[in-house]
Motif scaffolding. Sequence first.
Motif, PDB file in Angstrom:
ATOM      1  N   THR A   1       0.870  -1.178   0.000  1.00  0.00           N
ATOM      2  CA  THR A   1       0.000   0.000   0.000  1.00  0.00           C
ATOM      3  C   THR A   1       0.905   1.226   0.000  1.00  0.00           C
ATOM      4  O   THR A   1       2.030   1.184   0.503  1.00  0.00           O
ATOM      5  CB  THR A   1      -0.927   0.055   1.235  1.00  0.00           C
ATOM      6  OG1 THR A   1      -0.123   0.078   2.403  1.00  0.00           O
ATOM      7  CG2 THR A   1      -1.870  -1.131   1.278  1.00  0.00           C
ATOM      8  N   THR A   2       0.416   2.321  -0.552  1.00  0.00           N
ATOM      9  CA  THR A   2       1.214   3.540  -0.606  1.00  0.00           C
ATOM     10  C   THR A   2       0.586   4.671   0.190  1.00  0.00           C
ATOM     11  O   THR A   2       1.172   5.735   0.313  1.00  0.00           O
ATOM     12  CB  THR A   2       1.412   4.002  -2.060  1.00  0.00           C
ATOM     13  OG1 THR A   2       0.122   4.170  -2.667  1.00  0.00           O
ATOM     14  CG2 THR A   2       2.221   2.992  -2.858  1.00  0.00           C
ATOM     15  N   GLY A   3      -0.596   4.451   0.720  1.00  0.00           N
ATOM     16  CA  GLY A   3      -1.298   5.501   1.452  1.00  0.00           C
ATOM     17  C   GLY A   3      -0.692   5.773   2.818  1.00  0.00           C
ATOM     18  O   GLY A   3      -0.019   4.930   3.402  1.00  0.00           O
ATOM     19  N   ASP A   4      -0.973   6.967   3.329  1.00  0.00           N
ATOM     20  CA  ASP A   4      -0.517   7.366   4.659  1.00  0.00           C
ATOM     21  C   ASP A   4      -1.638   7.313   5.694  1.00  0.00           C
ATOM     22  O   ASP A   4      -1.397   7.548   6.867  1.00  0.00           O
ATOM     23  CB  ASP A   4       0.049   8.785   4.614  1.00  0.00           C
ATOM     24  CG  ASP A   4       1.360   8.851   3.844  1.00  0.00           C
ATOM     25  OD1 ASP A   4       2.139   7.873   3.928  1.00  0.00           O
ATOM     26  OD2 ASP A   4       1.590   9.853   3.159  1.00  0.00           O
ATOM     27  N   ALA A   5      -2.851   7.024   5.255  1.00  0.00           N
ATOM     28  CA  ALA A   5      -3.997   6.950   6.161  1.00  0.00           C
ATOM     29  C   ALA A   5      -4.927   5.845   5.677  1.00  0.00           C
ATOM     30  O   ALA A   5      -4.853   5.410   4.528  1.00  0.00           O
ATOM     31  CB  ALA A   5      -4.735   8.282   6.186  1.00  0.00           C
TER      32      ALA A   5
ATOM     33  N   GLU B   1      -6.692   6.012   2.325  1.00  0.00           N
ATOM     34  CA  GLU B   1      -5.853   6.067   1.118  1.00  0.00           C
ATOM     35  C   GLU B   1      -5.487   4.641   0.732  1.00  0.00           C
ATOM     36  O   GLU B   1      -4.340   4.219   0.785  1.00  0.00           O
ATOM     37  CB  GLU B   1      -4.613   6.921   1.369  1.00  0.00           C
ATOM     38  CG  GLU B   1      -4.937   8.370   1.659  1.00  0.00           C
ATOM     39  CD  GLU B   1      -3.718   9.192   2.024  1.00  0.00           C
ATOM     40  OE1 GLU B   1      -2.603   8.638   2.110  1.00  0.00           O
ATOM     41  OE2 GLU B   1      -3.884  10.401   2.221  1.00  0.00           O
TER      42      GLU B   1
ATOM     43  N   PRO C   1      -4.037   0.805   4.391  1.00  0.00           N
ATOM     44  CA  PRO C   1      -2.730   0.654   5.023  1.00  0.00           C
ATOM     45  C   PRO C   1      -2.822   0.503   6.545  1.00  0.00           C
ATOM     46  O   PRO C   1      -3.675   1.100   7.194  1.00  0.00           O
ATOM     47  CB  PRO C   1      -1.977   1.927   4.648  1.00  0.00           C
ATOM     48  CG  PRO C   1      -3.042   2.924   4.344  1.00  0.00           C
ATOM     49  CD  PRO C   1      -4.218   2.152   3.833  1.00  0.00           C
TER      50      PRO C   1
ATOM     51  N   VAL D   1      -1.570   1.172  10.249  1.00  0.00           N
ATOM     52  CA  VAL D   1      -0.916   2.262  10.960  1.00  0.00           C
ATOM     53  C   VAL D   1      -0.051   1.711  12.090  1.00  0.00           C
ATOM     54  O   VAL D   1       1.100   2.103  12.265  1.00  0.00           O
ATOM     55  CB  VAL D   1      -1.970   3.254  11.522  1.00  0.00           C
ATOM     56  CG1 VAL D   1      -1.295   4.315  12.377  1.00  0.00           C
ATOM     57  CG2 VAL D   1      -2.752   3.875  10.391  1.00  0.00           C
TER      58      VAL D   1
ATOM     59  N   LYS E   1       2.395  -0.688  13.620  1.00  0.00           N
ATOM     60  CA  LYS E   1       3.431  -1.580  13.065  1.00  0.00           C
ATOM     61  C   LYS E   1       4.022  -2.453  14.143  1.00  0.00           C
ATOM     62  O   LYS E   1       4.206  -2.098  15.245  1.00  0.00           O
ATOM     63  CB  LYS E   1       4.545  -0.783  12.397  1.00  0.00           C
ATOM     64  CG  LYS E   1       4.068   0.241  11.392  1.00  0.00           C
ATOM     65  CD  LYS E   1       3.657  -0.400  10.083  1.00  0.00           C
ATOM     66  CE  LYS E   1       3.325   0.701   9.082  1.00  0.00           C
ATOM     67  NZ  LYS E   1       2.462   0.374   8.057  1.00  0.00           N
TER      68      LYS E   1
END
Length: 123
Positions: free
Chosen positions: A83-87, A90, A119, A121, A123
Amino acid sequence: MLADTQTAYNLAVRQGETFYQEFQWAFEGTTPVNLTSMTSRGQIRSSASHAGVICAITIAIIDAANGIFALKLTAAETKSIPTTGDAYDEAETYVYDVEFTDSAGAVYRVLQGYVTVSPEVTK
């Protein structure tokens, strides 16, 4: 949740989370297809024409006589889907399908659609 199979069914996957969803394959929506002697496979790809498999889908037979099966992805498998989203909103979109093959070799595409992966959040 048990969902009837249809031509297109979109999946929502959360990266890093275990995915599990049950389906019933029924002829014309009423008569369950017996899965006893069938094999199955499913794949997620970036597009239908793309050679690389993003992730193989595990298909578990839950109730063969009544056509009930589940699509399964482990947390590690969903975590590996790019995934490339930040939230979370996305999300990345991929395509998938699920096929069953009967003992005579006939192949049936039972499910197909888009897979939206939000994505992770934490980790």
